[in-house]
Design an enzyme around this catalytic site. Structure first.
Site, PDB file in Angstrom:
ATOM      1  N   HIS A   1       5.623   6.037  11.370  1.00 21.35           N
ATOM      2  CA  HIS A   1       5.060   5.943  10.016  1.00 21.35           C
ATOM      3  C   HIS A   1       4.088   7.127   9.894  1.00 21.35           C
ATOM      4  CE1 HIS A   1       3.666   4.426   6.310  1.00 21.35           C
ATOM      5  NE2 HIS A   1       3.438   3.169   6.616  1.00 21.35           N
TER       6      HIS A   1
ATOM      7  N   ARG B   1       0.798  -1.212   0.000  1.00 18.53           N
ATOM      8  CA  ARG B   1       0.000   0.000   0.000  1.00 18.53           C
ATOM      9  C   ARG B   1       0.836   1.271   0.000  1.00 18.53           C
ATOM     10  NH1 ARG B   1      -3.075  -3.891   1.898  1.00 18.53           N
ATOM     11  NH2 ARG B   1      -1.120  -4.427   2.845  1.00 18.53           N
ATOM     12  N   THR B   2       1.808   1.347   0.874  1.00 20.02           N
ATOM     13  CA  THR B   2       2.499   2.630   1.033  1.00 20.02           C
ATOM     14  C   THR B   2       3.226   3.015  -0.250  1.00 20.02           C
ATOM     15  OG1 THR B   2       2.737   2.160   3.372  1.00 20.02           O
ATOM     16  CG2 THR B   2       4.087   3.932   2.494  1.00 20.02           C
TER      17      THR B   2
ATOM     18  N   ARG C   1      11.456   4.132   2.972  1.00 17.42           N
ATOM     19  CA  ARG C   1      11.125   3.139   4.010  1.00 17.42           C
ATOM     20  C   ARG C   1      12.386   2.354   4.327  1.00 17.42           C
ATOM     21  NH1 ARG C   1       6.084  -0.880   4.305  1.00 17.42           N
ATOM     22  NH2 ARG C   1       5.182   1.100   4.967  1.00 17.42           N
TER      23      ARG C   1
ATOM     24  N   LYS D   1      26.490  -3.218  -2.293  1.00 22.26           N
ATOM     25  CA  LYS D   1      27.925  -2.999  -2.550  1.00 22.26           C
ATOM     26  C   LYS D   1      28.598  -2.308  -1.370  1.00 22.26           C
ATOM     27  CE  LYS D   1      26.915  -2.317  -7.454  1.00 22.26           C
ATOM     28  NZ  LYS D   1      26.930  -1.330  -8.547  1.00 22.26           N
TER      29      LYS D   1
HETATM   30  C1  NCD Z   1       2.166  -0.905   8.134  1.00 20.86           C
HETATM   31  C2  NCD Z   1       3.672  -0.708   8.214  1.00 20.86           C
HETATM   32  O1  NCD Z   1       4.370  -0.936   7.233  1.00 20.86           O
HETATM   33  O2  NCD Z   1       4.088  -0.303   9.271  1.00 20.86           O
HETATM   34  N1  NCD Z   1       1.702  -1.112   6.841  1.00 20.86           N
HETATM   35  C3  NCD Z   1       1.350  -0.016   6.109  1.00 20.86           C
HETATM   36  O3  NCD Z   1       2.178   0.814   5.803  1.00 20.86           O
HETATM   37  N2  NCD Z   1       0.052   0.127   5.786  1.00 20.86           N
HETATM   38  C4  NCD Z   1       1.642  -1.885   9.088  1.00 20.86           C
HETATM   39  C5  NCD Z   1       2.234  -3.254   9.124  1.00 20.86           C
HETATM   40  O4  NCD Z   1       3.105  -3.613   8.349  1.00 20.86           O
HETATM   41  O5  NCD Z   1       1.770  -4.002   9.984  1.00 20.86           O
END
Ligand code: NCD
Length: 309
Positions: free
Chosen positions: A137, A58-59, A109, A88
């Site tokens: 997040h 999703r993100t 991320r 590397k």
């Molecule tokens: C979450 C995350 O990556 O922290 N997912 C997301 O971004 N919707 C929650 C999760 O992974 O449990």
């Protein structure tokens, strides 16, 4: 000044109100071919990089979809720990310096807590923290808060139950901090003691004078809840592989909930929300996903404001 998005703590109520109004406008714009063309014209020539060192559906895709719907180009690596020069031995700092010369903003991320801040310290382009280990997040927090606003019509005087793996779940951490901005909210953290919310978050809530309690009694907690925010066990982050969060939202929990309560989940879910719950009108997690697109469009538009030629 570079406008990074690193933590839930950086937002004030005025900024959130403006962002949510912009997300509402994005929802409307996407319905109109004419308005879509205008929006795309405003961002022509801009590029966003998505740099993901941890898995995501999703993100990453919602950021990339948001960028493309705004008319912003995307360069991306979805598995940066294997597909980038990290293999590397390149440092995160050097990677970021490089990507910042290709892109007008970097959505990052990373598996390490604090990585977004580390990146921001060397980046000429805004860094958007899309999850840093068990840290934060913040953009998920934004879409969660926006969903609460839409579902409940307000962000204050709510009883919010936040449950699951709160020790390792960064979305719960970001959301809890944002809820503390609004008056009269009460948060109940539901988990087993080993997976309860961190002291850094409760110390922050104390500072904001937000009422909270910790419990392992799910049924009691949901009886008076307006919002139930549920999360999965972060098994990739727990040191004890046998541990179970053990709480499942099922028919018994639905029966205990108020009729006008809503259930949110950042997704992905594993077994902590029974699939039977999906058809209950109080299940808001797929509406929450859709809201993520509008919020990320609004956020990219704000962060990149003035950067298009
Ligand atoms: C979450 C995350 O990556 O922290 N997912 C997301 O971004 N919707 C929650 C999760 O992974 O449990």
């Amino acid at each position: 000044m570079t406008q990074h998005v690193l933590t839930a703590r950086q937002f004030n109520k005025r900024q959130l109100k403006q962002l949510f109004a912009k997300a509402d406008r994005m929802r409307v714009v996407l319905q109109s071919p004419l308005l879509r063309h205008k929006l795309v014209d405003e961002h022509r020539g801009l590029v966003v990089a998505t740099l993901f060192y941890e898995p995501s559906t999703r993100t990453r895709l919602s950021f990339e979809s948001a960028a493309q719907r705004l008319g912003i180009g995307v360069v991306s690596t979805e598995n940066a720990s294997e597909y980038s020069s990290a293999t590397k031995g390149e440092t995160l700092e050097d990677t970021i310096r490089t990507v910042a010369s290709y892109a007008d903003a970097i959505v990052l991320r990373h598996k390490e807590e604090g990585a977004a801040e580390q990146a921001a310290a060397v980046s000429l382009a805004p860094i958007i923290n899309a999850g840093d280990g068990k840290g934060e997040h913040p953009t998920q927090g934004l879409l969660d808060l926006y969903t609460i606003q839409r579902e409940k019509g307000r962000l204050d005087n709510l009883h919010i139950v936040i449950g699951g793996d709160l020790a390792h779940g960064r979305t719960a951490r970001s959301l809890a901090q944002m809820l503390g901005l609004y008056k009269g909210n009460k948060i109940t953290f539901v988990s087993v003691p080993a997976l309860q919310i961190g002291d850094d978050i409760t110390a922050y809530l104390d500072q904001q004078k937000t009422t909270y309690t910790k419990t392992d009694n799910l049924i009691e907690a949901v009886k008076t809840a307006d919002v139930i925010y549920w999360t999965r066990l972060q098994k990739e982050r727990v040191s004890n592989p046998g541990i179970e969060a053990g709480f499942v939202i099922d028919q018994e929990v639905l029966d205990a909930m108020k009729n006008d309560a809503v259930i949110l989940h950042p997704l992905p879910r594993t077994n902590e929300i029974h699939s039977d719950v999906d058809t209950d009108p109080r299940a808001a997690y797929f509406r929450q996903v859709e809201n993520g697109l509008y919020i990320r469009m609004a956020l990219l538009d704000s962060v990149l404001h003035g950067r298009a030629s």
